[in-house]
Design a protein around this motif. Structure first.
Motif, PDB file in Angstrom:
ATOM      1  N   TRP A  27     -38.655   6.865  98.463  1.00 19.44           N
ATOM      2  CA  TRP A  27     -38.808   5.492  98.954  1.00 19.44           C
ATOM      3  C   TRP A  27     -38.454   4.452  97.894  1.00 19.44           C
ATOM      4  CZ3 TRP A  27     -38.716   3.881 103.656  1.00 19.44           C
ATOM      5  CH2 TRP A  27     -39.068   2.565 103.945  1.00 19.44           C
ATOM      6  N   HIS A  28     -38.726   4.758  96.639  1.00 23.50           N
ATOM      7  CA  HIS A  28     -38.427   3.797  95.569  1.00 23.50           C
ATOM      8  C   HIS A  28     -36.922   3.535  95.429  1.00 23.50           C
ATOM      9  CE1 HIS A  28     -37.903   7.684  93.579  1.00 23.50           C
ATOM     10  NE2 HIS A  28     -37.129   7.050  92.705  1.00 23.50           N
ATOM     11  N   THR A  61     -43.374  -1.329 102.849  1.00 29.10           N
ATOM     12  CA  THR A  61     -43.888  -0.083 102.305  1.00 29.10           C
ATOM     13  C   THR A  61     -43.517   1.060 103.240  1.00 29.10           C
ATOM     14  OG1 THR A  61     -46.001  -0.225 103.455  1.00 29.10           O
ATOM     15  CG2 THR A  61     -45.863  -1.280 101.283  1.00 29.10           C
ATOM     16  N   HIS A  94     -40.598   9.772 101.780  1.00 31.76           N
ATOM     17  CA  HIS A  94     -41.678   9.166 100.998  1.00 31.76           C
ATOM     18  C   HIS A  94     -41.417   9.311  99.500  1.00 31.76           C
ATOM     19  CE1 HIS A  94     -45.677   8.928  99.086  1.00 31.76           C
ATOM     20  NE2 HIS A  94     -45.840   7.946  99.957  1.00 31.76           N
TER      21      HIS A  94
END
Length: 71
Positions: free
Chosen positions: A59-60, A15, A56
């Motif tokens: 991030w995917h 993550t 952020h």
């Protein structure tokens, strides 16, 4: 080996929160390359926060099979 005993060979994607320490190290390493003289109202902390937010939000798109540093 039965189906239940098979090892999971796929790597779990970290993550963003688990990777923030590494991300901060990479930002600090590149600090000397930034020339902020044209933006007097922005300092290192502002720019590094903008970079963290951008990472952020994207991030995917990160492919966990590749190293995080160059990304």
């Amino acid at each position: 080996m039965s189906k239940n005993e098979k090892k999971d060979t796929t790597a779990r994607k970290l993550t963003f929160e688990e990777s923030i320490g590494f991300i901060d190290q990479e930002i600090i390493k590149r600090r000397g390359k930034w020339n902020l003289t044209s933006l007097h109202w922005m300092d290192y902390d502002d720019v590094s926060q903008i970079i963290r937010i951008h990472i952020h939000e994207k991030w995917h798109l990160y492919d966990a099979s590749k190293p995080l540093g160059p990304w």
